[in-house]
Design an enzyme around this catalytic site. Structure first.
Site, PDB file in Angstrom:
ATOM      1  N   CYS A  82       0.748  -1.285   0.043  1.00 45.76           N
ATOM      2  CA  CYS A  82       0.103   0.114   0.171  1.00 45.76           C
ATOM      3  C   CYS A  82       0.919   1.152  -0.153  1.00 45.76           C
ATOM      4  CB  CYS A  82      -0.895  -0.036   1.075  1.00 45.76           C
ATOM      5  SG  CYS A  82      -2.279   0.969   0.866  1.00 45.76           S
ATOM      6  N   HIS A  83       0.834   1.994   1.171  1.00 43.08           N
ATOM      7  CA  HIS A  83       1.774   3.202   1.152  1.00 43.08           C
ATOM      8  C   HIS A  83       2.984   3.147   1.702  1.00 43.08           C
ATOM      9  CE1 HIS A  83      -2.413   5.065   1.015  1.00 43.08           C
ATOM     10  NE2 HIS A  83      -1.489   6.326   0.781  1.00 43.08           N
TER      11      HIS A  83
END
Length: 181
Positions: free
Chosen positions: A112-113
């Site tokens: 994800c991030h």
């Protein structure tokens, strides 16, 4: 070395996306390896979030990042969460911890991030990877070859896009642990 002898560092802070931590934690522990939570925050439990907004579970820090050494672990897993990774990027010891895994050629998994940390650590250059779409441009600016796929392997690096890809991400982490000698 059996998988039960493997030790995996999970690098995170407050605001970690809960399922991006609990899924891989369960996969690693379910495979028989030891999971260790490493964080720059060592003054109490870390509160996870769900979808960056809703309070989740609390998790205790096992090792402060300033005391953690890549040589003590077989693999690094970085769960996402916008607030989590934004906080990690500002921690020089956390960035150095990530760099040490790459310098040692050890596997790193980021979802994800979390690939934002690769940009911060100047490790994205020339790497093919994926992430949550909102940080695509940051990774491109850091020299990465960004692709929109549920899972990407580039040497010792494993990346995934979002919680929707957790089943594949968790499986890749366990496969990587099983392949370590």
């Amino acid at each position: 070395m059996a998988i039960a002898d493997k030790k995996v560092a999970f690098l995170l802070t407050r605001g970690v996306e809960e399922v991006e931590l609990t899924g891989p934690l369960s996969a690693v522990r379910g495979a028989g390896a030891q999971a260790v939570i490493v964080s720059p925050w060592d003054d109490g439990p870390l509160t996870a979030l769900n979808s960056d907004w809703h309070k989740g579970e609390d998790f205790e820090v096992d090792v402060p990042v300033i005391a953690a050494k890549a040589e003590d672990y077989d693999m690094l897993v970085m769960p996402g969460g916008t607030l989590n990774v934004d906080n990690l990027r500002t921690s020089a010891p956390a960035v150095e911890f990530v760099k040490a895994f790459f310098e040692a050629g050890k596997p790193v998994a980021a979802i994800c991030h979390a690939p934002w940390m690769l940009a911060e650590a100047k490790l994205a250059q020339g790497r093919t990877l994926t992430s949550y779409h909102s940080i695509k441009q940051d990774l491109l600016n850091a020299g990465a070859n960004w692709v929109d796929q549920e899972l990407v392997r580039d040497g010792n690096l494993i990346t995934s896009r979002s919680p929707d890809d957790l089943a594949v991400f968790d499986k890749a982490i366990v496969q990587e642990l099983e392949s370590l000698g």
